[in-house]
Design a protein around this motif. Structure first.
Motif, PDB file in Angstrom:
ATOM      1  N   GLN A 143      10.917   3.775   0.505  1.00 24.87           N
ATOM      2  CA  GLN A 143      10.159   5.025   0.494  1.00 24.87           C
ATOM      3  C   GLN A 143      10.316   5.819   1.795  1.00 24.87           C
ATOM      4  O   GLN A 143       9.936   6.975   1.869  1.00 24.87           O
ATOM      5  CB  GLN A 143       8.667   4.755   0.267  1.00 24.87           C
ATOM      6  CG  GLN A 143       8.332   4.142  -1.058  1.00 24.87           C
ATOM      7  CD  GLN A 143       8.566   2.632  -1.106  1.00 24.87           C
ATOM      8  OE1 GLN A 143       8.862   1.988  -0.099  1.00 24.87           O
ATOM      9  NE2 GLN A 143       8.432   2.060  -2.290  1.00 24.87           N
ATOM     10  N   ALA A 144      10.855   5.206   2.825  1.00 31.56           N
ATOM     11  CA  ALA A 144      10.974   5.854   4.135  1.00 31.56           C
ATOM     12  C   ALA A 144      12.367   6.414   4.367  1.00 31.56           C
ATOM     13  O   ALA A 144      13.353   5.899   3.856  1.00 31.56           O
ATOM     14  CB  ALA A 144      10.634   4.861   5.241  1.00 31.56           C
ATOM     15  N   GLN A 145      12.406   7.456   5.148  1.00 34.39           N
ATOM     16  CA  GLN A 145      13.660   8.075   5.559  1.00 34.39           C
ATOM     17  C   GLN A 145      13.751   7.946   7.076  1.00 34.39           C
ATOM     18  O   GLN A 145      12.779   8.189   7.783  1.00 34.39           O
ATOM     19  CB  GLN A 145      13.658   9.545   5.162  1.00 34.39           C
ATOM     20  CG  GLN A 145      14.861  10.316   5.644  1.00 34.39           C
ATOM     21  CD  GLN A 145      14.715  11.813   5.378  1.00 34.39           C
ATOM     22  OE1 GLN A 145      13.677  12.297   4.990  1.00 34.39           O
ATOM     23  NE2 GLN A 145      15.792  12.525   5.611  1.00 34.39           N
ATOM     24  N   VAL A 146      14.910   7.557   7.567  1.00 35.87           N
ATOM     25  CA  VAL A 146      15.105   7.450   9.008  1.00 35.87           C
ATOM     26  C   VAL A 146      15.447   8.838   9.547  1.00 35.87           C
ATOM     27  O   VAL A 146      16.316   9.521   9.021  1.00 35.87           O
ATOM     28  CB  VAL A 146      16.233   6.453   9.354  1.00 35.87           C
ATOM     29  CG1 VAL A 146      16.466   6.407  10.854  1.00 35.87           C
ATOM     30  CG2 VAL A 146      15.889   5.067   8.833  1.00 35.87           C
ATOM     31  N   VAL A 147      14.708   9.261  10.583  1.00 37.32           N
ATOM     32  CA  VAL A 147      14.983  10.529  11.263  1.00 37.32           C
ATOM     33  C   VAL A 147      15.455  10.216  12.676  1.00 37.32           C
ATOM     34  O   VAL A 147      15.148   9.162  13.221  1.00 37.32           O
ATOM     35  CB  VAL A 147      13.743  11.448  11.284  1.00 37.32           C
ATOM     36  CG1 VAL A 147      13.375  11.885   9.883  1.00 37.32           C
ATOM     37  CG2 VAL A 147      12.568  10.798  11.962  1.00 37.32           C
ATOM     38  N   ALA A 148      16.198  11.126  13.263  1.00 37.07           N
ATOM     39  CA  ALA A 148      16.763  10.882  14.586  1.00 37.07           C
ATOM     40  C   ALA A 148      15.697  10.562  15.624  1.00 37.07           C
ATOM     41  O   ALA A 148      15.810   9.598  16.374  1.00 37.07           O
ATOM     42  CB  ALA A 148      17.583  12.085  15.035  1.00 37.07           C
ATOM     43  N   SER A 149      14.655  11.356  15.663  1.00 41.46           N
ATOM     44  CA  SER A 149      13.595  11.149  16.643  1.00 41.46           C
ATOM     45  C   SER A 149      12.244  11.452  16.007  1.00 41.46           C
ATOM     46  O   SER A 149      11.959  12.599  15.661  1.00 41.46           O
ATOM     47  CB  SER A 149      13.807  12.052  17.859  1.00 41.46           C
ATOM     48  OG  SER A 149      12.744  11.930  18.759  1.00 41.46           O
ATOM     49  N   ARG A 199       0.838  -1.208   0.000  1.00 42.79           N
ATOM     50  CA  ARG A 199       0.000   0.000   0.000  1.00 42.79           C
ATOM     51  C   ARG A 199       0.870   1.255   0.000  1.00 42.79           C
ATOM     52  O   ARG A 199       0.587   2.215  -0.712  1.00 42.79           O
ATOM     53  CB  ARG A 199      -0.929  -0.009   1.218  1.00 42.79           C
ATOM     54  CG  ARG A 199      -1.828   1.179   1.313  1.00 42.79           C
ATOM     55  CD  ARG A 199      -2.888   1.151   0.229  1.00 42.79           C
ATOM     56  NE  ARG A 199      -3.777   2.273   0.406  1.00 42.79           N
ATOM     57  CZ  ARG A 199      -4.219   3.023  -0.588  1.00 42.79           C
ATOM     58  NH1 ARG A 199      -3.911   2.735  -1.832  1.00 42.79           N
ATOM     59  NH2 ARG A 199      -5.018   4.034  -0.354  1.00 42.79           N
ATOM     60  N   ILE A 200       1.928   1.243   0.785  1.00 40.73           N
ATOM     61  CA  ILE A 200       2.840   2.391   0.822  1.00 40.73           C
ATOM     62  C   ILE A 200       3.521   2.571  -0.526  1.00 40.73           C
ATOM     63  O   ILE A 200       3.656   3.692  -1.018  1.00 40.73           O
ATOM     64  CB  ILE A 200       3.874   2.234   1.959  1.00 40.73           C
ATOM     65  CG1 ILE A 200       3.175   2.377   3.311  1.00 40.73           C
ATOM     66  CG2 ILE A 200       4.999   3.258   1.814  1.00 40.73           C
ATOM     67  CD1 ILE A 200       4.052   2.079   4.504  1.00 40.73           C
ATOM     68  N   GLU A 201       3.929   1.483  -1.151  1.00 39.09           N
ATOM     69  CA  GLU A 201       4.546   1.558  -2.478  1.00 39.09           C
ATOM     70  C   GLU A 201       3.593   2.196  -3.478  1.00 39.09           C
ATOM     71  O   GLU A 201       3.979   3.059  -4.268  1.00 39.09           O
ATOM     72  CB  GLU A 201       4.958   0.168  -2.951  1.00 39.09           C
ATOM     73  CG  GLU A 201       6.141  -0.401  -2.202  1.00 39.09           C
ATOM     74  CD  GLU A 201       6.432  -1.853  -2.546  1.00 39.09           C
ATOM     75  OE1 GLU A 201       5.596  -2.514  -3.203  1.00 39.09           O
ATOM     76  OE2 GLU A 201       7.497  -2.333  -2.133  1.00 39.09           O
ATOM     77  N   THR A 202       2.329   1.791  -3.434  1.00 41.99           N
ATOM     78  CA  THR A 202       1.315   2.341  -4.338  1.00 41.99           C
ATOM     79  C   THR A 202       1.094   3.826  -4.076  1.00 41.99           C
ATOM     80  O   THR A 202       1.055   4.630  -5.010  1.00 41.99           O
ATOM     81  CB  THR A 202      -0.019   1.581  -4.183  1.00 41.99           C
ATOM     82  OG1 THR A 202       0.206   0.204  -4.460  1.00 41.99           O
ATOM     83  CG2 THR A 202      -1.085   2.120  -5.116  1.00 41.99           C
ATOM     84  N   LEU A 203       0.961   4.192  -2.810  1.00 44.23           N
ATOM     85  CA  LEU A 203       0.770   5.602  -2.459  1.00 44.23           C
ATOM     86  C   LEU A 203       1.967   6.453  -2.872  1.00 44.23           C
ATOM     87  O   LEU A 203       1.805   7.566  -3.374  1.00 44.23           O
ATOM     88  CB  LEU A 203       0.527   5.750  -0.953  1.00 44.23           C
ATOM     89  CG  LEU A 203      -0.852   5.381  -0.454  1.00 44.23           C
ATOM     90  CD1 LEU A 203      -0.875   5.363   1.068  1.00 44.23           C
ATOM     91  CD2 LEU A 203      -1.886   6.347  -0.992  1.00 44.23           C
ATOM     92  N   ALA A 204       3.158   5.946  -2.651  1.00 40.16           N
ATOM     93  CA  ALA A 204       4.368   6.694  -2.997  1.00 40.16           C
ATOM     94  C   ALA A 204       4.456   6.957  -4.498  1.00 40.16           C
ATOM     95  O   ALA A 204       4.941   8.009  -4.912  1.00 40.16           O
ATOM     96  CB  ALA A 204       5.602   5.942  -2.514  1.00 40.16           C
ATOM     97  N   LEU A 205       3.972   6.033  -5.293  1.00 38.74           N
ATOM     98  CA  LEU A 205       3.975   6.223  -6.743  1.00 38.74           C
ATOM     99  C   LEU A 205       2.895   7.194  -7.201  1.00 38.74           C
ATOM    100  O   LEU A 205       3.046   7.865  -8.211  1.00 38.74           O
ATOM    101  CB  LEU A 205       3.784   4.876  -7.455  1.00 38.74           C
ATOM    102  CG  LEU A 205       4.957   3.911  -7.374  1.00 38.74           C
ATOM    103  CD1 LEU A 205       4.566   2.563  -7.967  1.00 38.74           C
ATOM    104  CD2 LEU A 205       6.175   4.474  -8.092  1.00 38.74           C
ATOM    105  N   SER A 206       1.805   7.271  -6.451  1.00 31.61           N
ATOM    106  CA  SER A 206       0.671   8.096  -6.878  1.00 31.61           C
ATOM    107  C   SER A 206       0.753   9.547  -6.410  1.00 31.61           C
ATOM    108  O   SER A 206       0.120  10.408  -7.005  1.00 31.61           O
ATOM    109  CB  SER A 206      -0.646   7.479  -6.412  1.00 31.61           C
ATOM    110  OG  SER A 206      -0.746   7.540  -5.001  1.00 31.61           O
ATOM    111  N   THR A 207       1.495   9.812  -5.343  1.00 26.80           N
ATOM    112  CA  THR A 207       1.592  11.193  -4.843  1.00 26.80           C
ATOM    113  C   THR A 207       2.924  11.443  -4.159  1.00 26.80           C
ATOM    114  O   THR A 207       3.473  10.549  -3.533  1.00 26.80           O
ATOM    115  CB  THR A 207       0.445  11.527  -3.866  1.00 26.80           C
ATOM    116  OG1 THR A 207       0.561  12.891  -3.479  1.00 26.80           O
ATOM    117  CG2 THR A 207       0.461  10.652  -2.640  1.00 26.80           C
ATOM    118  N   ARG A 208       3.405  12.655  -4.300  1.00 27.06           N
ATOM    119  CA  ARG A 208       4.645  13.067  -3.636  1.00 27.06           C
ATOM    120  C   ARG A 208       4.332  13.860  -2.356  1.00 27.06           C
ATOM    121  O   ARG A 208       5.218  14.322  -1.676  1.00 27.06           O
ATOM    122  CB  ARG A 208       5.491  13.944  -4.556  1.00 27.06           C
ATOM    123  CG  ARG A 208       5.985  13.230  -5.778  1.00 27.06           C
ATOM    124  CD  ARG A 208       7.298  12.581  -5.452  1.00 27.06           C
ATOM    125  NE  ARG A 208       7.846  11.957  -6.645  1.00 27.06           N
ATOM    126  CZ  ARG A 208       8.504  10.833  -6.599  1.00 27.06           C
ATOM    127  NH1 ARG A 208       8.666  10.214  -5.463  1.00 27.06           N
ATOM    128  NH2 ARG A 208       8.988  10.307  -7.686  1.00 27.06           N
TER     129      ARG A 208
END
Length: 70
Positions: free
Chosen positions: A49-55, A12-21
């Motif tokens: 599609q995910a980025q790791v953030v410190a907190s 689902r995340i893959e689909t959403l990431a392709l459909s909208t920025r």
């Protein structure tokens, strides 16, 4: 939810990431490194599609404050 190896919503995340920025995915680095990696004694892969953030909590609070959401 953002683990590459066990996420039940990965497709689902893959689909959403392709459909909208307009949606971004952030994984909490503290939870990942201090809890998950320590408990499993291995690196925890995150979906591309995910980025790791410190907190994650601080990041959410900063965004909320920036947008002045209540």
């Amino acid at each position: 939810m953002l683990r590459n190896d066990t996420s039940p919503v990965k497709a689902r995340i893959e689909t959403l990431a392709l459909s909208t920025r307009k949606i971004s995915y952030k994984a909490c680095g503290q939870l990942r490194s201090k809890n998950m990696q320590k408990a499993e004694n291995k690196d925890i892969p995150i979906i591309p599609q995910a980025q790791v953030v410190a907190s994650g909590v601080v990041r959410s609070w900063s965004c909320k404050k920036k947008l002045d959401l209540r």
